[in-house]
Design a protein around this motif. Structure first.
Motif, mmCIF file in Angstrom:
data_model
loop_
_atom_site.group_PDB
_atom_site.id
_atom_site.type_symbol
_atom_site.label_atom_id
_atom_site.label_comp_id
_atom_site.label_asym_id
_atom_site.label_seq_id
_atom_site.Cartn_x
_atom_site.Cartn_y
_atom_site.Cartn_z
ATOM 1 N N ASN A 39 49.217 31.880 47.862
ATOM 2 C CA ASN A 39 50.046 32.889 47.181
ATOM 3 C C ASN A 39 51.453 32.929 47.777
ATOM 4 O O ASN A 39 51.603 33.109 48.988
ATOM 5 C CB ASN A 39 49.450 34.289 47.339
ATOM 6 N N TYR A 66 51.946 36.354 41.193
ATOM 7 C CA TYR A 66 51.403 36.824 42.487
ATOM 8 C C TYR A 66 52.156 38.032 43.039
ATOM 9 O O TYR A 66 51.694 38.663 43.980
ATOM 10 C CB TYR A 66 51.444 35.713 43.540
ATOM 11 N N TRP A 125 54.976 34.887 48.459
ATOM 12 C CA TRP A 125 55.165 36.302 48.775
ATOM 13 C C TRP A 125 56.629 36.565 49.132
ATOM 14 O O TRP A 125 57.383 35.636 49.387
ATOM 15 C CB TRP A 125 54.240 36.730 49.920
#
Ligand SMILES: Cc1cc2nc3c(=O)[nH]c(=O)nc-3n(C[C@H](O)[C@H](O)[C@H](O)COP(=O)(O)O)c2cc1C
Length: 190
Positions: A167, A69, A169
């Motif tokens: 996701n 990701y 991050w």
């Protein structure tokens, strides 16, 4: 450490102090935790390859993919790469189906690593044929999972998931954020 704290601390770490080396006995002790863990039908089909030297680690690193990701990040820089690897193999001479054993073994090892002040990442995204050739792993063994280990140098925080976005991050301070679904989303009533 109580179990919840151990689990909270056992995050996926992908940046390490590569100068901190891990000895083979430490890895053997971690595999001992896997050995004592549950196994479907008690077949115990998993085998383990252990690597600790910089030369060995350099041979494994090119075959693994990091943090899908994080589009701008291709993986840890030299100096922040893992200092040991455990490769989990499935022994096809014992069974063709390794069931849930790899996940159970991997989590036992990662919890043990945390207890030792280490950390790491389970890696399933592997260039398997490249790795097989590089390490001369016989066809009898399926390459199931790699555990990349080291002394973490990154901060990883868990947060509640927002609008279903799972996701992970990184923020401007390089803190790695991992969204987790809330408990009331996981426990369902029919
Ligand atoms: C079976 C399995 C395979 C994974 N494979 C990879 C991988 O190939 N590369 C990677 O960077 N992370 C990999 N991960 C780590 C996950 O991305 C990570 O568990 C997830 O982002 C949640 O973060 P956490 O482990 O800190 O809770 C894998 C995790 C699991 C359980």
């Amino acid at each position: 450490m109580i179990l919840k704290d151990l689990i909270l601390k056992t995050r996926s770490y992908r940046r390490f102090d590569e100068s901190h080396r891990i000895d083979i006995t430490t890895l053997e002790n971690l595999v001992e935790l896997a050995r004592l863990s549950a196994s479907a039908a008690n077949r115990q089909p998993l085998k383990y390859l252990l690597y600790t030297t910089p030369e060995e680690c350099n041979r494994i690193y090119p075959s693994i993919a990091w943090a899908g990701y994080l589009n701008e990040w291709t993986g840890p820089e030299p100096g922040e790469r893992p200092s040991a690897y455990i490769i989990i193999l499935g022994d096809k001479a014992i069974t063709g189906s390794f069931s849930f054993d790899p996940g159970i073994a991997a989590q036992s090892i990662m919890l043990g690593a945390t207890e030792e002040g280490l950390g790491g990442c389970m890696i399933a995204s592997i260039e398997r044929e490249d790795l097989r050739n590089e390490l001369k792993i016989p066809d009898r063994f399926e390459i199931v999972l790699i555990l990349a280990l080291g002394k973490p140098v990154e901060k990883v925080v868990i947060e509640d998931i927002r609008e279903g976005d799972f996701n992970y991050w990184r923020d401007e301070g390089n803190v790695h954020h991992v969204p987790k679904r809330k408990l009331n989303e996981l426990i369902i009533k029919l």
